[in-house]
Design a protein around this motif. Structure first.
Motif, mmCIF file in Angstrom:
data_model
loop_
_atom_site.group_PDB
_atom_site.id
_atom_site.type_symbol
_atom_site.label_atom_id
_atom_site.label_comp_id
_atom_site.label_asym_id
_atom_site.label_seq_id
_atom_site.Cartn_x
_atom_site.Cartn_y
_atom_site.Cartn_z
ATOM 1 N N TYR A 197 0.834 -1.193 0.000
ATOM 2 C CA TYR A 197 0.000 0.000 0.000
ATOM 3 C C TYR A 197 0.871 1.246 0.000
ATOM 4 O O TYR A 197 1.991 1.228 0.513
ATOM 5 C CB TYR A 197 -0.887 0.034 1.240
ATOM 6 N N VAL A 198 0.313 2.315 -0.543
ATOM 7 C CA VAL A 198 0.869 3.652 -0.367
ATOM 8 C C VAL A 198 -0.219 4.474 0.308
ATOM 9 O O VAL A 198 -1.411 4.164 0.200
ATOM 10 C CB VAL A 198 1.314 4.311 -1.693
ATOM 11 N N ALA A 199 0.203 5.509 0.994
ATOM 12 C CA ALA A 199 -0.743 6.375 1.697
ATOM 13 C C ALA A 199 -0.773 7.733 0.999
ATOM 14 O O ALA A 199 0.252 8.386 0.874
ATOM 15 C CB ALA A 199 -0.329 6.535 3.148
ATOM 16 N N GLU A 200 -1.961 8.126 0.532
ATOM 17 C CA GLU A 200 -2.153 9.441 -0.073
ATOM 18 C C GLU A 200 -2.774 10.340 0.993
ATOM 19 O O GLU A 200 -3.897 10.100 1.454
ATOM 20 C CB GLU A 200 -3.088 9.351 -1.280
ATOM 21 N N ILE A 201 -2.052 11.371 1.392
ATOM 22 C CA ILE A 201 -2.527 12.243 2.460
ATOM 23 C C ILE A 201 -3.806 12.955 2.028
ATOM 24 O O ILE A 201 -3.887 13.512 0.935
ATOM 25 C CB ILE A 201 -1.446 13.244 2.889
ATOM 26 N N VAL A 202 -4.783 12.907 2.919
ATOM 27 C CA VAL A 202 -6.088 13.524 2.696
ATOM 28 C C VAL A 202 -6.210 14.804 3.507
ATOM 29 O O VAL A 202 -6.760 15.803 3.047
ATOM 30 C CB VAL A 202 -7.216 12.539 3.088
ATOM 31 N N SER A 203 -5.668 14.786 4.740
ATOM 32 C CA SER A 203 -5.871 15.909 5.646
ATOM 33 C C SER A 203 -4.772 15.968 6.699
ATOM 34 O O SER A 203 -4.303 14.927 7.166
ATOM 35 C CB SER A 203 -7.231 15.763 6.339
ATOM 36 N N VAL A 204 -4.386 17.204 7.070
ATOM 37 C CA VAL A 204 -3.467 17.456 8.179
ATOM 38 C C VAL A 204 -4.048 18.625 8.963
ATOM 39 O O VAL A 204 -4.337 19.671 8.386
ATOM 40 C CB VAL A 204 -2.047 17.813 7.685
ATOM 41 N N TYR A 205 -4.220 18.433 10.269
ATOM 42 C CA TYR A 205 -4.795 19.497 11.076
ATOM 43 C C TYR A 205 -4.375 19.342 12.539
ATOM 44 O O TYR A 205 -3.858 18.308 12.953
ATOM 45 C CB TYR A 205 -6.320 19.542 10.950
ATOM 46 N N LYS A 206 -4.622 20.400 13.313
ATOM 47 C CA LYS A 206 -4.302 20.413 14.736
ATOM 48 C C LYS A 206 -5.599 20.527 15.534
ATOM 49 O O LYS A 206 -6.492 21.288 15.166
ATOM 50 C CB LYS A 206 -3.411 21.603 15.066
ATOM 51 N N ILE A 207 -5.670 19.754 16.625
ATOM 52 C CA ILE A 207 -6.814 19.834 17.536
ATOM 53 C C ILE A 207 -6.299 19.809 18.970
ATOM 54 O O ILE A 207 -5.152 19.432 19.224
ATOM 55 C CB ILE A 207 -7.817 18.679 17.328
ATOM 56 N N LYS A 208 -7.153 20.180 19.903
ATOM 57 C CA LYS A 208 -6.821 20.052 21.326
ATOM 58 C C LYS A 208 -6.760 18.573 21.686
ATOM 59 O O LYS A 208 -7.536 17.760 21.170
ATOM 60 C CB LYS A 208 -7.880 20.745 22.176
ATOM 61 N N ALA A 209 -5.851 18.216 22.564
ATOM 62 C CA ALA A 209 -5.679 16.816 22.959
ATOM 63 C C ALA A 209 -6.969 16.233 23.515
ATOM 64 O O ALA A 209 -7.277 15.060 23.285
ATOM 65 C CB ALA A 209 -4.558 16.702 23.989
ATOM 66 N N THR A 210 -7.756 17.046 24.193
ATOM 67 C CA THR A 210 -8.998 16.561 24.795
ATOM 68 C C THR A 210 -10.103 16.346 23.766
ATOM 69 O O THR A 210 -11.110 15.707 24.068
ATOM 70 C CB THR A 210 -9.495 17.554 25.859
#
Length: 75
Positions: A1-14
């Protein structure tokens, strides 16, 4: 398999919740949500039967999480 990035984002740990069971419609809505959060438009099409992988790591002294989600593509 290869992984095609769909999304990158930051959220609060909680705020990080793992969900891995979806109807096809729920999955496509989820994909729309993560694409909307992304810091970059990767222009990757995700269909209802695709598989995603999620990677996450700590950021900001363990206050936030960086989330990377990608579609698995068989080669």
């Amino acid at each position: 398999y290869v992984a095609e990035i769909v999304s990158v984002y930051k959220i609060k740990a909680t705020d990080f919740i793992v969900k891995n069971t979806f109807t096809e419609n729920e999955f496509l809505n989820y994909v729309d949500e993560i694409k909307a959060k992304s810091v970059y438009d990767f222009d990757v099409q995700v269909l209802g039967n695709d598989k995603l992988v999620t990677l996450y790591t700590c950021d900001d002294n363990n206050v936030n999480r960086i989330i990377v989600q990608a579609k698995l593509v068989e080669v």
